[in-house]
Motif scaffolding. Structure first.
Motif, PDB file in Angstrom:
ATOM      1  N   GLY A 219       0.865  -1.193   0.014  1.00  0.00           N
ATOM      2  CA  GLY A 219      -0.015  -0.012  -0.080  1.00  0.00           C
ATOM      3  C   GLY A 219       0.665   1.266  -0.069  1.00  0.00           C
ATOM      4  N   LYS A 220       0.382   2.496  -0.343  1.00  0.00           N
ATOM      5  CA  LYS A 220       0.907   3.673  -0.408  1.00  0.00           C
ATOM      6  C   LYS A 220       0.941   4.141   1.021  1.00  0.00           C
ATOM      7  N   ALA A 221       2.319   4.870   1.446  1.00  0.00           N
ATOM      8  CA  ALA A 221       2.614   5.363   2.847  1.00  0.00           C
ATOM      9  C   ALA A 221       2.358   6.960   2.910  1.00  0.00           C
ATOM     10  N   THR A 222       1.741   7.383   3.945  1.00  0.00           N
ATOM     11  CA  THR A 222       1.844   8.749   4.072  1.00  0.00           C
ATOM     12  C   THR A 222       2.352   9.145   5.328  1.00  0.00           C
TER      13      THR A 222
ATOM     14  N   PHE B 160       6.549  14.653  16.365  1.00  0.00           N
ATOM     15  CA  PHE B 160       7.175  13.331  15.888  1.00  0.00           C
ATOM     16  C   PHE B 160       6.389  13.182  14.587  1.00  0.00           C
ATOM     17  N   TRP B 161       7.360  12.360  13.862  1.00  0.00           N
ATOM     18  CA  TRP B 161       6.957  11.951  12.563  1.00  0.00           C
ATOM     19  C   TRP B 161       6.282  10.498  12.617  1.00  0.00           C
ATOM     20  N   THR B 162       5.118  10.456  11.954  1.00  0.00           N
ATOM     21  CA  THR B 162       4.329   9.197  11.853  1.00  0.00           C
ATOM     22  C   THR B 162       4.447   9.053  10.579  1.00  0.00           C
TER      23      THR B 162
ATOM     24  N   VAL C 206      -0.370  -0.284   9.101  1.00  0.00           N
ATOM     25  CA  VAL C 206       0.679  -0.265   9.980  1.00  0.00           C
ATOM     26  C   VAL C 206       1.376   0.878  10.157  1.00  0.00           C
ATOM     27  N   CYS C 207       2.040   1.095  11.010  1.00  0.00           N
ATOM     28  CA  CYS C 207       2.789   2.639  11.073  1.00  0.00           C
ATOM     29  C   CYS C 207       3.993   2.475  11.986  1.00  0.00           C
TER      30      CYS C 207
ATOM     31  N   GLU D 148      12.263  13.313  11.278  1.00  0.00           N
ATOM     32  CA  GLU D 148      11.909  13.044  10.126  1.00  0.00           C
ATOM     33  C   GLU D 148      12.679  11.878   9.175  1.00  0.00           C
ATOM     34  N   GLU D 149      14.023  12.282   8.871  1.00  0.00           N
ATOM     35  CA  GLU D 149      14.692  11.368   8.026  1.00  0.00           C
ATOM     36  C   GLU D 149      15.098   9.989   8.868  1.00  0.00           C
ATOM     37  N   THR D 150      14.970   9.985  10.086  1.00  0.00           N
ATOM     38  CA  THR D 150      15.243   8.759  10.795  1.00  0.00           C
ATOM     39  C   THR D 150      13.899   7.831  10.473  1.00  0.00           C
ATOM     40  N   ALA D 151      12.607   8.488  10.792  1.00  0.00           N
ATOM     41  CA  ALA D 151      11.483   7.934  10.583  1.00  0.00           C
ATOM     42  C   ALA D 151      11.273   7.222   9.020  1.00  0.00           C
TER      43      ALA D 151
END
Length: 137
Positions: A14-17, A29-31, A39-40, A46-49
């Motif tokens: 699936g496409k991620a957002t 924080f970045w999700t 799933v998340c 941001e770059e680590t996420a």
């Protein structure tokens, strides 16, 4: 800021957002979440996420790694290409037996297990046989 690339979900394609959210313990924080299976992952950076999201592996790959480890603990390395091929073929034949079952009566978990064993033995073959010493036996 440059736009970071998100790979598709490793579980369902699936496409991620990605979203920046606020929380009590950190400024933000970045999700990253799959739009399909939901799933998340989350990280304060941001770059680590994005790196975490893009380097995750599917459960099937993890299962194949586990199967390889179990096989290596239980059995010695393949002695030759012929031996490795016969073991790989045996696993393919077991998968084929599951594939031939009527779709409505098919045991999908058993078929998945056989497919993972094929993957694991294929990797063992590539690693243990496809070199100058063992590949020429």
């Amino acid at each position: 800021m440059r736009k970071l690339h998100l790979d598709v979900c490793p579980f369902c394609n699936g496409k991620a957002t990605m979203n920046a959210d606020k929380c009590i313990t950190a400024n933000s924080f970045w999700t990253i979440q799959c739009d399909k299976c939901r799933v998340c992952i989350a990280d304060a950076d941001e770059e680590t996420a994005v790196r975490k999201w893009n380097t995750r592996q599917s459960p099937a790959i993890e299962a194949a790694r586990h199967e390889i480890a179990n096989a290596r603990a239980s059995w010695p390395p393949f002695n030759s290409a012929h031996e490795g091929f016969s073991i790989l073929k045996e696993e393919v034949d077991e998968l084929w037996d599951e594939v031939k079952v009527n779709q409505k009566r098919r045991d999908l978990e058993k078929m998945r297990k056989e497919a993972i064993q094929v993957a694991a033995m294929g990797i063992r073959f590539a690693e243990e046989v496809c070199d100058e010493i063992n590949g020429r036996k």
